[in-house]
Enzyme design. Sequence first.
Site, PDB file in Angstrom:
ATOM      1  N   CYS A  21      -3.227  22.736  -8.221  1.00 44.94           N
ATOM      2  CA  CYS A  21      -3.105  23.908  -7.356  1.00 44.94           C
ATOM      3  C   CYS A  21      -4.292  24.077  -6.427  1.00 44.94           C
ATOM      4  O   CYS A  21      -4.286  24.957  -5.563  1.00 44.94           O
ATOM      5  CB  CYS A  21      -2.900  25.164  -8.205  1.00 44.94           C
ATOM      6  SG  CYS A  21      -1.223  25.282  -8.873  1.00 44.94           S
ATOM      7  N   LYS A  24      -3.546  23.905  -2.643  1.00 46.62           N
ATOM      8  CA  LYS A  24      -2.939  24.993  -1.875  1.00 46.62           C
ATOM      9  C   LYS A  24      -3.706  25.276  -0.591  1.00 46.62           C
ATOM     10  O   LYS A  24      -4.936  25.193  -0.553  1.00 46.62           O
ATOM     11  CB  LYS A  24      -2.894  26.276  -2.712  1.00 46.62           C
ATOM     12  CG  LYS A  24      -1.740  26.355  -3.690  1.00 46.62           C
ATOM     13  CD  LYS A  24      -1.641  27.744  -4.290  1.00 46.62           C
ATOM     14  CE  LYS A  24      -0.400  27.895  -5.153  1.00 46.62           C
ATOM     15  NZ  LYS A  24      -0.282  29.258  -5.714  1.00 46.62           N
ATOM     16  N   SER A  53       4.160  38.352  -1.640  1.00 48.34           N
ATOM     17  CA  SER A  53       3.650  37.069  -2.151  1.00 48.34           C
ATOM     18  C   SER A  53       3.882  36.932  -3.650  1.00 48.34           C
ATOM     19  O   SER A  53       3.001  36.503  -4.405  1.00 48.34           O
ATOM     20  CB  SER A  53       2.149  36.930  -1.843  1.00 48.34           C
ATOM     21  OG  SER A  53       1.898  37.027  -0.467  1.00 48.34           O
ATOM     22  N   ASP A  54       5.078  37.302  -4.086  1.00 51.91           N
ATOM     23  CA  ASP A  54       5.405  37.224  -5.506  1.00 51.91           C
ATOM     24  C   ASP A  54       5.638  35.777  -5.918  1.00 51.91           C
ATOM     25  O   ASP A  54       5.608  34.860  -5.099  1.00 51.91           O
ATOM     26  CB  ASP A  54       6.621  38.096  -5.821  1.00 51.91           C
ATOM     27  CG  ASP A  54       6.475  38.842  -7.139  1.00 51.91           C
ATOM     28  OD1 ASP A  54       5.925  38.244  -8.081  1.00 51.91           O
ATOM     29  OD2 ASP A  54       6.886  40.010  -7.214  1.00 51.91           O
ATOM     30  N   ASP A  72       7.436  24.312  -6.751  1.00 47.33           N
ATOM     31  CA  ASP A  72       6.005  24.032  -6.775  1.00 47.33           C
ATOM     32  C   ASP A  72       5.800  22.533  -6.933  1.00 47.33           C
ATOM     33  O   ASP A  72       6.504  21.890  -7.709  1.00 47.33           O
ATOM     34  CB  ASP A  72       5.322  24.780  -7.919  1.00 47.33           C
ATOM     35  CG  ASP A  72       3.916  25.242  -7.548  1.00 47.33           C
ATOM     36  OD1 ASP A  72       3.173  24.441  -6.952  1.00 47.33           O
ATOM     37  OD2 ASP A  72       3.569  26.401  -7.839  1.00 47.33           O
ATOM     38  N   ASP A  95       6.589  29.960 -12.831  1.00 43.12           N
ATOM     39  CA  ASP A  95       6.990  31.041 -11.924  1.00 43.12           C
ATOM     40  C   ASP A  95       8.235  31.781 -12.408  1.00 43.12           C
ATOM     41  O   ASP A  95       8.405  32.969 -12.129  1.00 43.12           O
ATOM     42  CB  ASP A  95       7.239  30.493 -10.517  1.00 43.12           C
ATOM     43  CG  ASP A  95       5.953  30.148  -9.786  1.00 43.12           C
ATOM     44  OD1 ASP A  95       4.899  30.668 -10.185  1.00 43.12           O
ATOM     45  OD2 ASP A  95       6.009  29.363  -8.829  1.00 43.12           O
ATOM     46  N   GLY A 143      17.539  16.022  -7.600  1.00 44.85           N
ATOM     47  CA  GLY A 143      16.262  16.089  -6.902  1.00 44.85           C
ATOM     48  C   GLY A 143      16.282  15.288  -5.620  1.00 44.85           C
ATOM     49  O   GLY A 143      17.344  14.945  -5.091  1.00 44.85           O
ATOM     50  N   THR A 145      13.771  12.148  -3.438  1.00 46.76           N
ATOM     51  CA  THR A 145      12.632  11.231  -3.430  1.00 46.76           C
ATOM     52  C   THR A 145      12.376  10.725  -2.023  1.00 46.76           C
ATOM     53  O   THR A 145      13.310  10.477  -1.260  1.00 46.76           O
ATOM     54  CB  THR A 145      12.889  10.022  -4.354  1.00 46.76           C
ATOM     55  OG1 THR A 145      14.051   9.317  -3.885  1.00 46.76           O
ATOM     56  CG2 THR A 145      13.117  10.464  -5.789  1.00 46.76           C
ATOM     57  N   ASP A 231       1.379  35.142 -12.400  1.00 41.23           N
ATOM     58  CA  ASP A 231       0.595  34.109 -13.064  1.00 41.23           C
ATOM     59  C   ASP A 231      -0.573  33.718 -12.169  1.00 41.23           C
ATOM     60  O   ASP A 231      -0.531  33.864 -10.959  1.00 41.23           O
ATOM     61  CB  ASP A 231       1.443  32.899 -13.474  1.00 41.23           C
ATOM     62  CG  ASP A 231       2.095  32.183 -12.309  1.00 41.23           C
ATOM     63  OD1 ASP A 231       2.075  32.714 -11.181  1.00 41.23           O
ATOM     64  OD2 ASP A 231       2.640  31.084 -12.517  1.00 41.23           O
TER      65      ASP A 231
END
Length: 352
Positions: A21, A24, A53-54, A72, A95, A143, A145, A231
Amino acid sequence: MNTPVEIPAIKLTAFSHGGGCGCKIAPAVLAEILRNSQGTLIPEQLLVGIETSDDAAVYQLNDTQALIATTDFFMPIVDDPFDFGRIAATNAISDIYAMGGKPIMALALVAMPVNKLPTEIIGKIIQGGEAACREAGIPIAGGHTIDSVEPIYGLVVMGLVHPDRVKKNTGAKPGDQLILGKPLGVGVYSAALKKGQLDAQGYAQFVALTTQLNKPGIALAELAGVHALTDVTGFGLGGHALELARAGKATVVIDWTRVPLLPNVEAMIGAGTVTGASGRNWLSYGHEIRLSPTLGQVQQDLLTDPQTSGGLLVACAPEAVDEVLAIFAAGGFASAAVIGEVQAGAAQLLVR
């Protein structure tokens, strides 16, 4: 004698300009990027959007169900590919728990330098993500790729919650107690790891902390005394506590002596081990923080230390504290502690 961490033949962190993180975008830069955003259609079913910004978006499906959606992803924070996948997936799933929901499904986001990383390394990253999802009881149902210059892995995660039990970062009230579920110092440990200064015991603590799912969020959503929940991740404890203060239009006060820390992090910072993201975070929001003169640069760096897969931050009524701490203890969060309170006043953070 401290046992050094075994160094893999291929160092994943060497491929990334920043890990976890700490990747960011700084809060102030992000605010500038979004300054002229016009937004999009906001239907009445959208219970949580981008306004405060939750941690995730929440869309009401019916009278008893709301869908939580989040994503994320980041570059490697460790060199072990399986551990990287577990950490990234755990961080993404968090989250959902931070909104009080139960995860139901994930989609993998995979961007890899396929001409530089062996396919077995990429496979282990994905397997690590699968392991975290199995622990959360959810499938990776698909997903996307792509070939990329830097290795990037993460998830899109969806969950469900009763509309009346959505826990936002708004709602903190004067008199509320502030509880933190995990100790701080993940960013410092990651910086030490990259410098080859984190021993095997420290690495084990680091991985155990960042792969611990924030499942207590589900039970916390059941408590009427829990008024706000988020969090702590890339913006550090300071940034996410400020989000509670701004959203609740109140002053958040942190008693630094009560904040749980990973072993030896203050000494590590004193020896020069700190992330660049910590400084960027302070430049972004430090003007909204009043730091006691008894605290110094070390405490400032920890306050802004980017946490990958960090702990839940809870604002609850005083009478709910014992129950909140019991929920954390039952989930194996031995370091959970009351670290401060919410007071009437301007939206700011006081650290004493």
